[in-house]
Design a protein around this motif. Sequence first.
Motif, PDB file in Angstrom:
ATOM      1  N   GLY A   9       0.779  -1.230   0.000  1.00  0.00           N
ATOM      2  CA  GLY A   9       0.000   0.000   0.000  1.00  0.00           C
ATOM      3  C   GLY A   9       0.810   1.278   0.000  1.00  0.00           C
ATOM      4  O   GLY A   9       0.258   2.372   0.008  1.00  0.00           O
ATOM      5  N   VAL A  10       2.136   1.164  -0.004  1.00  0.00           N
ATOM      6  CA  VAL A  10       3.004   2.330   0.013  1.00  0.00           C
ATOM      7  C   VAL A  10       3.664   2.474  -1.357  1.00  0.00           C
ATOM      8  O   VAL A  10       4.183   1.500  -1.906  1.00  0.00           O
ATOM      9  CB  VAL A  10       4.102   2.196   1.101  1.00  0.00           C
ATOM     10  N   GLU A  11       3.646   3.700  -1.896  1.00  0.00           N
ATOM     11  CA  GLU A  11       4.272   3.931  -3.192  1.00  0.00           C
ATOM     12  C   GLU A  11       5.790   3.947  -3.032  1.00  0.00           C
ATOM     13  O   GLU A  11       6.323   4.648  -2.174  1.00  0.00           O
ATOM     14  CB  GLU A  11       3.795   5.257  -3.775  1.00  0.00           C
ATOM     15  N   VAL A  12       6.463   3.148  -3.844  1.00  0.00           N
ATOM     16  CA  VAL A  12       7.930   3.123  -3.844  1.00  0.00           C
ATOM     17  C   VAL A  12       8.418   3.529  -5.227  1.00  0.00           C
ATOM     18  O   VAL A  12       7.711   3.379  -6.218  1.00  0.00           O
ATOM     19  CB  VAL A  12       8.498   1.734  -3.465  1.00  0.00           C
ATOM     20  N   GLY A  13       9.641   4.058  -5.278  1.00  0.00           N
ATOM     21  CA  GLY A  13      10.170   4.594  -6.524  1.00  0.00           C
ATOM     22  C   GLY A  13      10.476   3.576  -7.588  1.00  0.00           C
ATOM     23  O   GLY A  13      10.513   3.907  -8.766  1.00  0.00           O
ATOM     24  N   SER A  14      10.721   2.334  -7.205  1.00  0.00           N
ATOM     25  CA  SER A  14      11.114   1.309  -8.166  1.00  0.00           C
ATOM     26  C   SER A  14      10.911  -0.066  -7.538  1.00  0.00           C
ATOM     27  O   SER A  14      10.893  -0.202  -6.317  1.00  0.00           O
ATOM     28  CB  SER A  14      12.587   1.481  -8.539  1.00  0.00           C
ATOM     29  N   THR A  15      10.774  -1.059  -8.406  1.00  0.00           N
ATOM     30  CA  THR A  15      10.696  -2.436  -7.916  1.00  0.00           C
ATOM     31  C   THR A  15      11.977  -3.199  -8.238  1.00  0.00           C
ATOM     32  O   THR A  15      12.033  -4.411  -8.046  1.00  0.00           O
ATOM     33  CB  THR A  15       9.485  -3.166  -8.529  1.00  0.00           C
ATOM     34  N   PRO A 131       2.422  13.249   0.799  1.00  0.00           N
ATOM     35  CA  PRO A 131       1.297  13.188  -0.134  1.00  0.00           C
ATOM     36  C   PRO A 131       0.593  11.837  -0.188  1.00  0.00           C
ATOM     37  O   PRO A 131      -0.499  11.728  -0.727  1.00  0.00           O
ATOM     38  CB  PRO A 131       1.956  13.492  -1.493  1.00  0.00           C
ATOM     39  N   HIS A 132       1.207  10.805   0.404  1.00  0.00           N
ATOM     40  CA  HIS A 132       0.629   9.458   0.372  1.00  0.00           C
ATOM     41  C   HIS A 132       0.082   9.016   1.729  1.00  0.00           C
ATOM     42  O   HIS A 132      -0.392   7.892   1.858  1.00  0.00           O
ATOM     43  CB  HIS A 132       1.684   8.447  -0.100  1.00  0.00           C
ATOM     44  N   LEU A 133       0.184   9.885   2.742  1.00  0.00           N
ATOM     45  CA  LEU A 133      -0.266   9.534   4.091  1.00  0.00           C
ATOM     46  C   LEU A 133      -1.674  10.058   4.337  1.00  0.00           C
ATOM     47  O   LEU A 133      -2.004  11.167   3.914  1.00  0.00           O
ATOM     48  CB  LEU A 133       0.682  10.122   5.142  1.00  0.00           C
ATOM     49  N   PRO A 134      -2.510   9.280   5.051  1.00  0.00           N
ATOM     50  CA  PRO A 134      -3.849   9.772   5.370  1.00  0.00           C
ATOM     51  C   PRO A 134      -3.776  11.070   6.175  1.00  0.00           C
ATOM     52  O   PRO A 134      -2.900  11.234   7.022  1.00  0.00           O
ATOM     53  CB  PRO A 134      -4.457   8.648   6.218  1.00  0.00           C
ATOM     54  N   ALA A 143       3.580  22.753   3.128  1.00  0.00           N
ATOM     55  CA  ALA A 143       3.507  22.368   4.546  1.00  0.00           C
ATOM     56  C   ALA A 143       4.513  21.274   4.867  1.00  0.00           C
ATOM     57  O   ALA A 143       5.098  21.259   5.957  1.00  0.00           O
ATOM     58  CB  ALA A 143       2.097  21.905   4.906  1.00  0.00           C
ATOM     59  N   PHE A 144       4.746  20.357   3.948  1.00  0.00           N
ATOM     60  CA  PHE A 144       5.713  19.280   4.184  1.00  0.00           C
ATOM     61  C   PHE A 144       7.119  19.845   4.336  1.00  0.00           C
ATOM     62  O   PHE A 144       7.932  19.311   5.078  1.00  0.00           O
ATOM     63  CB  PHE A 144       5.692  18.262   3.044  1.00  0.00           C
ATOM     64  N   TRP A 145       7.398  20.930   3.627  1.00  0.00           N
ATOM     65  CA  TRP A 145       8.716  21.564   3.685  1.00  0.00           C
ATOM     66  C   TRP A 145       8.879  22.434   4.922  1.00  0.00           C
ATOM     67  O   TRP A 145       9.967  22.514   5.490  1.00  0.00           O
ATOM     68  CB  TRP A 145       8.954  22.411   2.432  1.00  0.00           C
ATOM     69  N   LEU A 146       7.828  23.111   5.339  1.00  0.00           N
ATOM     70  CA  LEU A 146       7.962  24.126   6.386  1.00  0.00           C
ATOM     71  C   LEU A 146       7.491  23.702   7.774  1.00  0.00           C
ATOM     72  O   LEU A 146       7.997  24.203   8.776  1.00  0.00           O
ATOM     73  CB  LEU A 146       7.207  25.390   5.964  1.00  0.00           C
ATOM     74  N   LEU A 147       6.517  22.818   7.849  1.00  0.00           N
ATOM     75  CA  LEU A 147       5.936  22.454   9.147  1.00  0.00           C
ATOM     76  C   LEU A 147       6.940  21.851  10.128  1.00  0.00           C
ATOM     77  O   LEU A 147       6.969  22.253  11.301  1.00  0.00           O
ATOM     78  CB  LEU A 147       4.732  21.534   8.939  1.00  0.00           C
TER      79      LEU A 147
END
Length: 195
Positions: A9-15, A131-134, A143-147
């Motif tokens: 269920g988690v997006e990863v950059g490559s398999t 962006p992939h977390l509930p 917000a991800f950069w500054l929070l």
Amino acid sequence: MVTTSRILGVEVGSTAPVFLAVLAVHVVAGLTAVITGAAAALARKGSARHIRAGRWYYRAITAAFVTATALAAMRWVQDWYLFVLGAVAFTAATAGYLHRRCHRPGDAGHIAGMGIAYTAMLTAFYVDNGPHLPLWDRLPVLAFWLLPAAIAAPIITRAIIRARNKARLCGPETSPAAGSTQSRPDAARDARPGR
């Protein structure tokens, strides 16, 4: 060709197997850094627990940086910023580590370095995974950069102020950086009258 995919269920950059192997080590190193960094920050400064957790934190930050560098190299166009954040975290942690290892007086450099490293590490996590977390997926990207920094800055500042006030109250002879009785067991004996 590097393609993104979802694993558990988690997006990863490559398999690709090499990417997944490095990613596994990176995740373990990152989790170790989060746990040991928090343990060091919450432990009494100068205690065996603080020192032990701090050493593990530094090792974990180093491993997270090395693996982040490898992961970013495999997907440079998409993940270059993770290398930059990892470099900031590693550089700040190294500065904080060296400040303490060189026995420089005061804790400001140590606290700032380790705190900035922790903040940069969390920023990298949220920028990459937010962006992939509930619930987090509803926040704007900025917000991800500054929070993390907005939350950490007052905490780090407060810790530095408290350390400076404690050093000022204790005086240079009794501060841990100057070799107090906490850091030198023989100091109490040497301070007795007639010595």
